[in-house]
Design an enzyme around this catalytic site. Structure first.
Site, PDB file in Angstrom:
ATOM      1  N   CYS A 218       0.765  -1.235   0.000  1.00  0.00           N
ATOM      2  CA  CYS A 218       0.000   0.000   0.000  1.00  0.00           C
ATOM      3  C   CYS A 218       0.800   1.292   0.000  1.00  0.00           C
ATOM      4  CB  CYS A 218      -0.960   0.086   1.178  1.00  0.00           C
ATOM      5  SG  CYS A 218      -1.859  -1.415   1.479  1.00  0.00           S
TER       6      CYS A 218
ATOM      7  N   GLY B  68       0.730  -0.603  -4.923  1.00  0.00           N
ATOM      8  CA  GLY B  68      -0.437  -1.475  -4.778  1.00  0.00           C
ATOM      9  C   GLY B  68      -1.372  -1.290  -5.942  1.00  0.00           C
TER      10      GLY B  68
ATOM     11  N   ASN C  57      -0.622   2.109   5.636  1.00  0.00           N
ATOM     12  CA  ASN C  57       0.431   1.383   4.937  1.00  0.00           C
ATOM     13  C   ASN C  57       1.249   0.663   5.997  1.00  0.00           C
ATOM     14  OD1 ASN C  57       3.604   2.337   3.481  1.00  0.00           O
ATOM     15  ND2 ASN C  57       2.470   0.465   3.142  1.00  0.00           N
TER      16      ASN C  57
ATOM     17  N   TYR D 184      14.339  -1.567  -3.552  1.00  0.00           N
ATOM     18  CA  TYR D 184      13.400  -2.133  -4.509  1.00  0.00           C
ATOM     19  C   TYR D 184      12.030  -1.449  -4.604  1.00  0.00           C
ATOM     20  CZ  TYR D 184      10.099  -5.741  -6.080  1.00  0.00           C
ATOM     21  OH  TYR D 184       9.105  -6.411  -6.682  1.00  0.00           O
TER      22      TYR D 184
END
Ligand code: SF4
Length: 473
Positions: free
Chosen positions: A12, A38, A112, A252
């Site tokens: 999220c 997301g 989140n 990432y």
């Protein structure tokens, strides 16, 4: 790398804005910038000071909202959310923001991260008579706020937040104010910005560029921001601030154009690549990165090693989202469809292939095979993170050692399985040094738990995946 194929998915992105007449539209554009965090659901709630309205649905931001829907979300305050469904599963009822209406007003919230004590709190709330509407752990906060005995909403929110353990960046909104909270370890990123005469907060700073907002600072771990028509106030609900930002955000998850705590993601990834080149010099003809998230690290490796960087792999951007294909076999076919080797670049060459991480190893195996079939004489895989040996309980969906190839196999065994000529992983020390957070002052730690197994919070037994529980016995 391709998030949905790799098995590492962010759960999220959140956004909030206060003091702008087109708050919902602004949230819509910001959510598009956060879409990589997301893709399974999106929602926006807006308030004009008296009425709070919301709209949400499953799918991408552009699939969920129409111009008509946005024009009905009126007001100068809004929060929004993009969701990747793992904790609590999918389904419309889990799409956020969650909205709770009562006699005393409306409370809407989006989250989140992942609470590690959500199950304990859910049991406790149910024993006390709460009826939970969703399977998402985000709802827990709403019930705790409602049940808290304090008179003011602010005190109730603070009190409720102290009961949560784990990773959370919350945006909470009523008809008249926006509240923003970050967990005491600051596991997930959250930044405050100025937009016109108002304020905005977002999981990533790339959401600010698209709406013309200017970054003020990161939200502090344990901080509660209260934003309303009178301005902004900073309160604390916790002083136990041992910062542990998720290091995978740098490696990432985050977009290269985002900054976390003033450190640009693309630049940090380039330094990871340079560090890799220093730790693992390789004789090769070209360096290539797996699109998209490994390209910055590949450029860094190439620069440091003085080997040309080339586009050895191309991503087809218009293929459907492969996460709706659940089986391993189909996932592997998905890789084939999404990535293509550039034969003219790799044929007859010794290739260094930079990737950001290896989760299951299946994707790496396919890419190595693809490069060799395209004529690469050698494929050296270098990974810009240490081996992922431990599951994440903070909102990334590697919930079991079982899924993680590095938890069961040595580097040499993984090399054999993926068919690479050599395989190298960045060291933990190299990672910390290359990201460069420590250079910027105190309390700038990382979470490194998926590499080291040292979790910054307690881990509760019923947070564990069934496989993990078996291991614990
Ligand atoms: S365990 Fe790994 S993925 Fe999870 S928060 Fe920590 S660094 Fe990030």
């Amino acid at each position: 790398m391709l998030a949905e194929l790799k098995g590492l998915n962010e759960e999220c992105g959140v956004f909030g804005v206060w003091g702008h007449e087109q708050a919902a539209q602004m949230t819509y554009y910001a959510l598009q910038s956060l879409q990589h965090r997301g893709q399974e659901g999106a929602g926006i709630a807006a308030t004009d000071g008296e009425n709070l309205t919301f709209s949400k649905g499953e799918g991408l931001v552009t699939e969920v909202f129409t111009q008509e829907m946005l024009s009905e979300l009126k007001g100068h305050g809004a929060i929004g959310h993009v969701r990747y469904a793992t904790a609590g599963g999918g389904g419309y009822e889990n799409v956020q923001p969650l909205v709770f209406r009562s006699q005393s007003g409306t409370l809407t919230l989006a989250h989140n991260g992942n609470l590690v004590n959500a199950n304990q709190l859910k049991h406790q709330l149910e024993r006390q008579g709460s009826i939970l509407q969703t399977t998402s752990d985000t709802e827990v906060l709403a019930h705790l706020i409602k049940r808290s005995g304090y008179a003011s909403l602010e005190e109730r929110v603070k009190n409720a937040l102290t009961m949560l353990k784990g990773a959370y960046a919350f945006v909470i909104m009523t008809e008249t104010e926006l509240m923003v909270a970050l967990d005491p370890h600051g596991l997930r990123p959250l930044t405050l910005a100025k937009v016109g005469d108002g304020y905005a907060v977002a999981s990533e700073t790339c959401a600010f560029d698209i709406i013309g907002a200017e970054v003020i600072r990161s939200v502090e771990p344990g901080e509660l921001l209260i934003i309303n028509d009178e301005g902004i106030r900073s309160e604390r609900f916790s002083y136990a601030t041992n910062r542990a930002i998720c290091s995978m955000e740098y490696i990432y998850f985050s977009r290269p154009d985002s900054d976390i705590d003033g450190i640009n993601i693309h630049s940090a990834r380039k330094r990871l690549g340079k560090q890799l080149a220093n730790e693992f010099p390789i004789e090769a003809d070209v360096v290539t990165g797996v699109p998209d998230s490994s390209i910055s690290a590949a450029i860094g490796y190439a620069e440091e090693a003085s080997i040309p960087y080339e586009m050895g792999l191309i991503k087809n951007r218009y293929i459907g989202r492969t996460f709706i294909q659940p089986s391993q076999e189909l996932r592997e076919q998905g890789v084939k469809m999404k990535l293509s080797p550039v034969r003219g670049v790799v044929e007859g060459k010794r290739v260094v292939m930079v990737d950001d991480s290896i989760v299951r190893g299946t994707t790496s195996r396919r890419i190595v095979k693809m490069l060799k079939e395209a004529g690469a004489t050698e494929v050296h895989v270098v990974i810009s993170s240490p081996p992922i040996k431990n599951p994440c309980f903070y909102g990334i969906d590697t919930s079991s050692h079982e899924e993680l190839i590095a938890s069961k196999h040595s580097v040499e065994e993984i090399r054999q399985q993926i068919g690479a000529d050599t395989l190298s992983f960045l060291s933990v020390e190299g990672l910390v040094k290359a990201v460069g957070r420590e250079d910027e002052g105190e309390n700038r730690g990382h979470c490194l738990a998926c590499f080291t197994g040292k979790y910054p919070t307690e881990i509760y037994p019923d947070t564990l995946h069934p496989y993990e529980k078996e291991l614990a016995h």
